[in-house]
Design an enzyme around this catalytic site. Structure first.
Site, PDB file in Angstrom:
ATOM      1  N   HIS A 191       0.824  -1.213   0.000  1.00  0.00           N
ATOM      2  CA  HIS A 191       0.000   0.000   0.000  1.00  0.00           C
ATOM      3  C   HIS A 191       0.855   1.259   0.000  1.00  0.00           C
ATOM      4  CE1 HIS A 191      -3.251  -2.840   0.770  1.00  0.00           C
ATOM      5  NE2 HIS A 191      -3.899  -1.977   0.020  1.00  0.00           N
ATOM      6  N   ARG A 298     -10.638   4.079  -1.635  1.00  0.00           N
ATOM      7  CA  ARG A 298     -10.136   3.279  -0.498  1.00  0.00           C
ATOM      8  C   ARG A 298     -10.380   4.053   0.805  1.00  0.00           C
ATOM      9  NH1 ARG A 298      -5.747   1.965  -4.312  1.00  0.00           N
ATOM     10  NH2 ARG A 298      -5.453  -0.284  -4.346  1.00  0.00           N
ATOM     11  N   ARG A 334     -15.454   1.777  -1.545  1.00  0.00           N
ATOM     12  CA  ARG A 334     -15.106   0.466  -0.998  1.00  0.00           C
ATOM     13  C   ARG A 334     -15.158   0.592   0.528  1.00  0.00           C
ATOM     14  NH1 ARG A 334      -9.877  -2.418  -1.417  1.00  0.00           N
ATOM     15  NH2 ARG A 334      -8.896  -0.699  -0.368  1.00  0.00           N
ATOM     16  N   GLU A 433     -10.957 -10.729  -5.003  1.00  0.00           N
ATOM     17  CA  GLU A 433      -9.521 -10.644  -4.717  1.00  0.00           C
ATOM     18  C   GLU A 433      -9.018 -11.839  -3.920  1.00  0.00           C
ATOM     19  OE1 GLU A 433      -8.728  -6.955  -2.688  1.00  0.00           O
ATOM     20  OE2 GLU A 433     -10.482  -7.100  -1.422  1.00  0.00           O
ATOM     21  N   ASN A 456      -4.294  -6.895  -6.832  1.00  0.00           N
ATOM     22  CA  ASN A 456      -3.155  -6.775  -5.908  1.00  0.00           C
ATOM     23  C   ASN A 456      -3.196  -7.918  -4.901  1.00  0.00           C
ATOM     24  OD1 ASN A 456      -2.794  -4.399  -7.223  1.00  0.00           O
ATOM     25  ND2 ASN A 456      -3.761  -3.163  -5.639  1.00  0.00           N
ATOM     26  N   ASP A 457      -4.403  -8.176  -4.388  1.00  0.00           N
ATOM     27  CA  ASP A 457      -4.541  -9.283  -3.446  1.00  0.00           C
ATOM     28  C   ASP A 457      -4.717 -10.609  -4.165  1.00  0.00           C
ATOM     29  OD1 ASP A 457      -4.277  -8.235  -0.819  1.00  0.00           O
ATOM     30  OD2 ASP A 457      -6.099  -7.094  -1.185  1.00  0.00           O
ATOM     31  N   CYS A 504      -9.766  -3.094 -10.388  1.00  0.00           N
ATOM     32  CA  CYS A 504      -9.222  -1.915  -9.710  1.00  0.00           C
ATOM     33  C   CYS A 504      -7.843  -2.168  -9.120  1.00  0.00           C
ATOM     34  CB  CYS A 504     -10.188  -1.428  -8.636  1.00  0.00           C
ATOM     35  SG  CYS A 504     -10.522  -2.674  -7.387  1.00  0.00           S
TER      36      CYS A 504
HETATM   37  C1  PEP Z   1      -6.570  -5.043  -4.705  1.00  0.00           C
HETATM   38  O1  PEP Z   1      -6.342  -5.870  -3.833  1.00  0.00           O
HETATM   39  O2  PEP Z   1      -6.272  -5.206  -5.914  1.00  0.00           O
HETATM   40  C2  PEP Z   1      -7.197  -3.765  -4.357  1.00  0.00           C
HETATM   41  C3  PEP Z   1      -7.559  -2.918  -5.293  1.00  0.00           C
HETATM   42  O3  PEP Z   1      -7.359  -3.465  -3.036  1.00  0.00           O
HETATM   43  P1  PEP Z   1      -6.140  -2.995  -2.092  1.00  0.00           P
HETATM   44  O4  PEP Z   1      -4.949  -2.720  -2.976  1.00  0.00           O
HETATM   45  O5  PEP Z   1      -6.573  -1.762  -1.377  1.00  0.00           O
HETATM   46  O6  PEP Z   1      -5.938  -4.155  -1.195  1.00  0.00           O
HETATM   47 MG    MG Z   2      -7.261  -5.649  -1.909  1.00  0.00          MG
END
Ligand code: PEP
Ligand code: MG
Length: 576
Positions: A191, A298, A334, A433, A456-457, A504
């Protein structure tokens, strides 16, 4: 000149002096003190000892509940330093004798202690030097009336160098004089890296031992495009980089020319291009970059860098502002995604919260319906001021979606009883995710209004690679065949159920991979605002039929690297 490689976390190039963050250095001036003021200096010293003691006990309590007794006991040694009669008496007697300011006297006594302890042969006693140093710094900070170091102290533009930066440190860079940053540890989709991107701060992370190699005032070049950091560049290198900066401006101008045009492919398919934001006022940057909406807000950053939890009114005002600013464009809020690398100082959070596989996001919200409902009420109230949608993070199966919806219903009922207006038909999305959600997308699609893929997750969970860990960063591959197959399954399932799919995660903002996503039928991209012009340019330059062929071919490769080099070639042809 020294050139080092790290992980490119946020694009762009910046050149500037080093500002070291996380290491406290004080300037202590030697001043004479009149005899009648000595008691006041002694009192100042005693108060500093009391404040330091309170600070350490507080810290000990937190560590004890988060990590356990053993870890907390480390601070017993710190408390012992505070009770060291010899040290205290030496300070007081020198104060009386020398009649100088207590900060100066204390720093002198501290230096003497540190030098004596560091010469001791015994390993155990030698290690106490660090304790004395640490406690000494705390006492000095109180004597000088200083706050703990904060990035807001940065008076001129500089490059922040730190061992690590938490997302809340990075959030504090908001509008500060941070030209770029370099850290010893961290990964591409931590992050911290995401924040750097949205703040448009060039960043390189995971440069092992970097903080030990630079000193305050060194000139650095941070190349966030290639992950290169250069210490004290020679003239030739400096001028090469200045040239590169100009070239990048030229390319950006080409993309910028289409930023306010719709993202329609040559064969007429319209693609949604939205922005990801972390702070309400980023809507301005989103609009400036040609965003058609906010695809991911976020909200957890709203909880950071403040002393107390935000009230319902605080939430409401922030969401109302974003809704009104973007209206009639859509805004996807979110709900709270805490845990993993995002945690709060206001909530007593156990150490377990720092696990990505643990008590995170929707799991935390379902266990704390009080906190969750408060946020939901604020979103619902704001929903009458614009085109708001909401989505839940980290859903792993249909039951969690149902439970979240039932709490949403409670929040609606509470508002109804009070006669407060809200949009009863607000659309509810599910973030995909977690691999189990991706595999059961057909089941989830029946009860969701839309999907948003959080790669990302999804990548970290499906490839078993912590997103913030530089040691395994080489395994973090968005183009991995497993990831592509999961994404295909999500898009196909959603379309079969007649709902739209957005993405996203950071992957959506990778121009080469966007070709595959467009070919797989992704409906919307939600990306950092500054990538929007480039993505619009790409969409306007392609035929959907052609990228469908690219996606099909990409799915036949056995490794992520093959996929990457294949799409980079295709992208070159398109951008020619
Ligand atoms: C993700 O996990 O891709 C996402 C957009 O959420 P975050 O990056 O805030 O975990
Ligand atoms: Mg995420």
């Amino acid at each position: 000149m020294i050139q080092l490689k790290g992980i490119a976390a946020a694009s762009g190039i910046s050149i500037g002096p080093v500002y070291k963050f996380g290491k406290e250095e004080f300037t202590i001036i030697k001043e004479a003190v009149a005899w009648e003021n000595i008691p006041a200096q002694i009192q100042l010293f005693e108060e500093a000892l009391i404040k330091t003691r309170r600070e350490i006990i507080e810290l000990q309590k937190r560590i004890s509940s988060d990590m356990g007794q053993d870890e907390a006991q480390i601070f017993d040694a710190h408390l012992l330093v505070l009770e060291d009669r010899m040290l205290i008496e030496e300070v007081i007697s020198r104060l009386k004798k020398e009649q100088l300011n207590v900060a100066y006297i204390f720093s002198e006594v501290l230096k003497k202690y540190i030098s004596v302890f560091s010469k001791i042969e015994d390993e155990y006693l030698k290690e106490r030097t660090a304790d004395i140093n640490d406690v000494g710094k705390r006492i000095l900070r109180h004597l000088l009336g200083k706050e703990r170091q904060s990035l807001s102290e940065l008076k001129e533009r500089a490059i922040v160098v730190a061992h690590d930066l938490s997302p809340s440190d990075t959030a504090a860079m908001h509008r500060q004089n941070v030209a770029g940053f370099v850290t010893d540890i961290g990964g591409k989709t931590s992050h911290t890296a995401i924040m750097a991107k949205s703040l448009e701060i060039p960043a390189v992370v995971g440069v092992e031992g970097f903080t030990l190699r630079v000193k305050v005032g060194d000139i650095l070049i941070v190349d966030g495009n290639t992950g290169t950091v250069i210490i004290d560049p020679d003239e030739q290198t400096l001028s090469n980089y200045q040239e590169e900066l100009e070239k990048l401006k030229g390319i950006a101008a080409r993309f910028i020319s289409v930023k306010d045009l719709p993202a329609v492919s040559k064969d007429g398919k319209t693609i949604g291009i939205n922005a990801n934001i972390e702070f309400p006022d980023e809507v301005l940057s989103a609009k400036l970059h040609g965003s058609e909406g906010i695809g991911l807000y976020r909200t957890e950053f709203f909880y950071m860098n403040r002393k107390d939890l935000p009230t319902e009114e605080d939430h409401y005002q922030a969401y109302k502002y974003v809704a009104e600013e973007m209206s009639p464009r859509e805004v996807v809020i979110r709900t709270l995604d805490l845990g993993g690398d995002k945690f709060l100082s206001q909530l007593e959070m156990p150490h377990e919260m720092q696990s990505f596989l643990g008590w995170r996001a929707i799991r935390f919200c379902l266990a704390r319906p009080d906190i969750f409902r408060l946020q939901l009420r604020a979103i619902l109230r704001a929903s009458v001021h614009g085109n708001l949608k909401l989505m839940y993070p980290m859903i792993s199966g249909i039951e969690e979606l149902r439970q979240a919806n039932s709490i949403l219903q409670d929040a609606k009922n509470e508002l109804k009883v009070k006669g407060v207006a809200y949009n009863d038909k607000i659309k509810i999305g599910v973030m995909i995710e977690v691999p189990s959600a991706a595999m059961t997308a057909d089941i989830l699609a029946k009860e969701a209004d839309f999907f948003s893929i959080g790669t990302n997750d999804l990548i970290q969970y499906s490839l078993a690679v912590d997103r913030g860990n530089e040691k395994v960063a080489y395994l973090y591959e968005p183009a991995h065949p497993a990831v592509l197959r999961l994404i295909k399954n999500v898009i196909d399932s959603a379309h079969q159920a007649g709902i739209k799919v957005a993405m996203c995660g950071e992957m959506a903002g990778e121009p080469g991979l966007a070709l595959i996503l467009l070919g797989l039928g992704l409906d919307e991209f939600s990306i950092p605002p500054q990538v929007i012009p480039e993505l619009k340019y790409i969409v306007r330059a392609i035929n959907i039929k052609a990228v469908q062929v690219i996606a099909k071919q990409a799915l036949l490769f056995s490794t992520g690297k093959e996929v990457e080099s294949f799409v980079q070639e295709k992208l070159k042809e398109i951008l020619k």
